[in-house]
Write an enzyme that holds these catalytic residues in place. Structure first.
Site, PDB file in Angstrom:
ATOM      1  N   ARG A  58     -60.288 -33.773 -17.544  1.00  0.00           N
ATOM      2  CA  ARG A  58     -59.034 -33.479 -16.836  1.00  0.00           C
ATOM      3  C   ARG A  58     -58.938 -34.458 -15.671  1.00  0.00           C
ATOM      4  O   ARG A  58     -59.781 -34.428 -14.781  1.00  0.00           O
ATOM      5  CB  ARG A  58     -59.080 -32.027 -16.345  1.00  0.00           C
ATOM      6  CG  ARG A  58     -57.869 -31.578 -15.548  1.00  0.00           C
ATOM      7  CD  ARG A  58     -58.095 -30.157 -15.030  1.00  0.00           C
ATOM      8  NE  ARG A  58     -56.974 -29.712 -14.222  1.00  0.00           N
ATOM      9  CZ  ARG A  58     -56.804 -30.026 -12.947  1.00  0.00           C
ATOM     10  NH1 ARG A  58     -57.678 -30.802 -12.318  1.00  0.00           N
ATOM     11  NH2 ARG A  58     -55.750 -29.580 -12.292  1.00  0.00           N
ATOM     12  N   LYS A  83     -62.835 -35.717  -7.107  1.00  0.00           N
ATOM     13  CA  LYS A  83     -63.419 -34.627  -6.319  1.00  0.00           C
ATOM     14  C   LYS A  83     -64.348 -35.125  -5.224  1.00  0.00           C
ATOM     15  O   LYS A  83     -64.781 -36.272  -5.227  1.00  0.00           O
ATOM     16  CB  LYS A  83     -64.086 -33.614  -7.253  1.00  0.00           C
ATOM     17  CG  LYS A  83     -62.998 -32.792  -7.958  1.00  0.00           C
ATOM     18  CD  LYS A  83     -63.478 -31.556  -8.628  1.00  0.00           C
ATOM     19  CE  LYS A  83     -62.239 -30.781  -9.105  1.00  0.00           C
ATOM     20  NZ  LYS A  83     -62.543 -29.820 -10.132  1.00  0.00           N
TER      21      LYS A  83
HETATM   22  N1  PMM Z   1     -59.912 -28.278 -10.587  1.00  0.00           N
HETATM   23  C1  PMM Z   1     -58.756 -28.221  -9.910  1.00  0.00           C
HETATM   24  C2  PMM Z   1     -57.630 -27.604 -10.484  1.00  0.00           C
HETATM   25  N2  PMM Z   1     -57.681 -27.086 -11.734  1.00  0.00           N
HETATM   26  N3  PMM Z   1     -58.905 -26.671 -13.700  1.00  0.00           N
HETATM   27  C3  PMM Z   1     -60.058 -26.723 -14.385  1.00  0.00           C
HETATM   28  N4  PMM Z   1     -60.126 -26.224 -15.627  1.00  0.00           N
HETATM   29  N5  PMM Z   1     -61.175 -27.281 -13.843  1.00  0.00           N
HETATM   30  C4  PMM Z   1     -61.195 -27.794 -12.589  1.00  0.00           C
HETATM   31  O1  PMM Z   1     -62.260 -28.242 -12.137  1.00  0.00           O
HETATM   32  C5  PMM Z   1     -59.982 -27.753 -11.837  1.00  0.00           C
HETATM   33  C6  PMM Z   1     -58.848 -27.169 -12.439  1.00  0.00           C
HETATM   34  C7  PMM Z   1     -58.741 -28.802  -8.528  1.00  0.00           C
HETATM   35  O2  PMM Z   1     -57.553 -29.331  -8.097  1.00  0.00           O
HETATM   36  P1  PMM Z   1     -56.837 -30.689  -8.651  1.00  0.00           P
HETATM   37  O3  PMM Z   1     -55.727 -30.222  -9.526  1.00  0.00           O
HETATM   38  O4  PMM Z   1     -56.309 -31.404  -7.483  1.00  0.00           O
HETATM   39  O5  PMM Z   1     -57.860 -31.449  -9.418  1.00  0.00           O
END
Ligand code: PMM
Length: 303
Positions: A266, A225
């Site tokens: 994640r 991020k």
């Molecule tokens: N961030 C992204 C996508 N999905 N889901 C959760 N639970 N928490 C997050 O911070 C989050 C998410 C941002 O996009 P990415 O898939 O490129 O990381």
């Protein structure tokens, strides 16, 4: 099973004796972190399997980018991207999570084998989401969210970021429970980068334990991020490194999150975080051993 730190996962998923690693498969042409790489469903499935081979405990499949400024895709397109990938990965025995703000996508994904619904809006974007999740009886990630990505940066205004995020997450949790989702199935997530500046993200990470007052398993999604780019740029004096060069920094956050009792991290690049959570577990075990009284002589602990 509860670990030494009281880290218990949501009802309906296996329990790991450490922080779990959720690998990310974005079936999108435009995610900030890996946009376009896994847009082809066959490549996406292969990537999901590779992430499991690298140590992912579960794989999060998403078909809509949520990067700042992102414009939404329509539901038909999101279904087209996500469902075949969920189905194939689940059929191959992978524990799949679906990353969606749409009830229709969540419902179809669960039918296709998804075991968890990860809604970055925590049920706010689609009023049908909570009833669908309640009926499906699957675990649900409630992330802190203040509005769609197109203008979320305007909402990054807090007098007390930690207090406000906790209060807004509590409201999300209450909404989900009032809508019929079992409290034991809810996971909370501070939503790093969503309506937050780098300083807000760092403050939340500095106080992860405070988020545990909500009594839910905690998911931390720092991977690649912007705030990591900002941290790394500050030391080199140059610009932020591109998203794909933030994996070592991501693994550092994974180790810290695991040590602070997060249920899962994640991440896009799994191997380093899989190692990081194992090191955190080993340190946690060593801390427990000392507490149990087997510390070396002369440390003042019972011999
Ligand atoms: N961030 C992204 C996508 N999905 N889901 C959760 N639970 N928490 C997050 O911070 C989050 C998410 C941002 O996009 P990415 O898939 O490129 O990381």
């Amino acid at each position: 099973m509860s670990t030494s730190q009281g880290r218990t996962g949501p009802l309906g998923l296996p329990e790991w004796d450490r922080c779990a690693v959720m690998g990310v498969v974005n079936v999108t042409p435009d995610s900030f972190s890996d946009g376009g790489q896994w847009f082809d469903p066959e490549l996406a499935v292969k990537h999901g399997l590779d992430l499991v081979a690298q140590g992912a405990d579960l794989v999060d499949v998403g078909g809509e980018s949520t990067r700042p400024g992102a414009v939404r895709v329509d539901e038909a397109e999101e279904l087209r991207r996500v469902i075949p990938v969920v189905r194939e990965l689940a059929a191959a025995g992978v524990l799949v999570s679906v990353d969606t703000m749409r009830a229709g996508v969540a419902e179809r994904a669960v039918t296709a084998g998804a075991a968890l619904v990860n809604d970055v809006s925590g049920g706010l974007a689609d009023p049908a989401m909570i009833p669908v999740v309640a009926a499906a009886g699957v675990p649900f990630v409630v992330m802190h969210w203040r509005g769609q990505s197109i203008d979320m940066n305007n909402r990054a205004v807090y007098a007390d970021v930690l207090g406000e995020v906790v209060a807004e997450l509590r409201a999300g949790l209450d909404r989900a429970v009032a809508g019929g989702v079992a409290p034991e199935r809810i996971v909370i997530d501070p939503g790093l980068g969503f309506a937050k500046t780098a300083e807000h993200d760092l403050t939340l990470l500095a106080h992860l334990r405070s988020l545990r007052v909500l009594g839910c398993p905690l998911l931390v999604a720092a991977s690649r991020k912007r705030f990591l780019g900002r941290v790394l740029a500050a030391d080199t004096g140059g610009g932020p490194p591109p998203a794909r060069e933030r994996d070592a920094a991501t693994a550092a956050v994974s180790a810290i999150a695991a040590r602070e009792g997060a249920w899962a991290v994640r991440v896009h690049e799994v191997r380093a975080s899989a190692d990081a959570v194992r090191v955190a577990r080993a340190i946690e075990s060593a801390a427990m051993t000392r507490t149990a009284g087997t510390a070396p002589a002369g440390t003042g602990t019972a011999q």
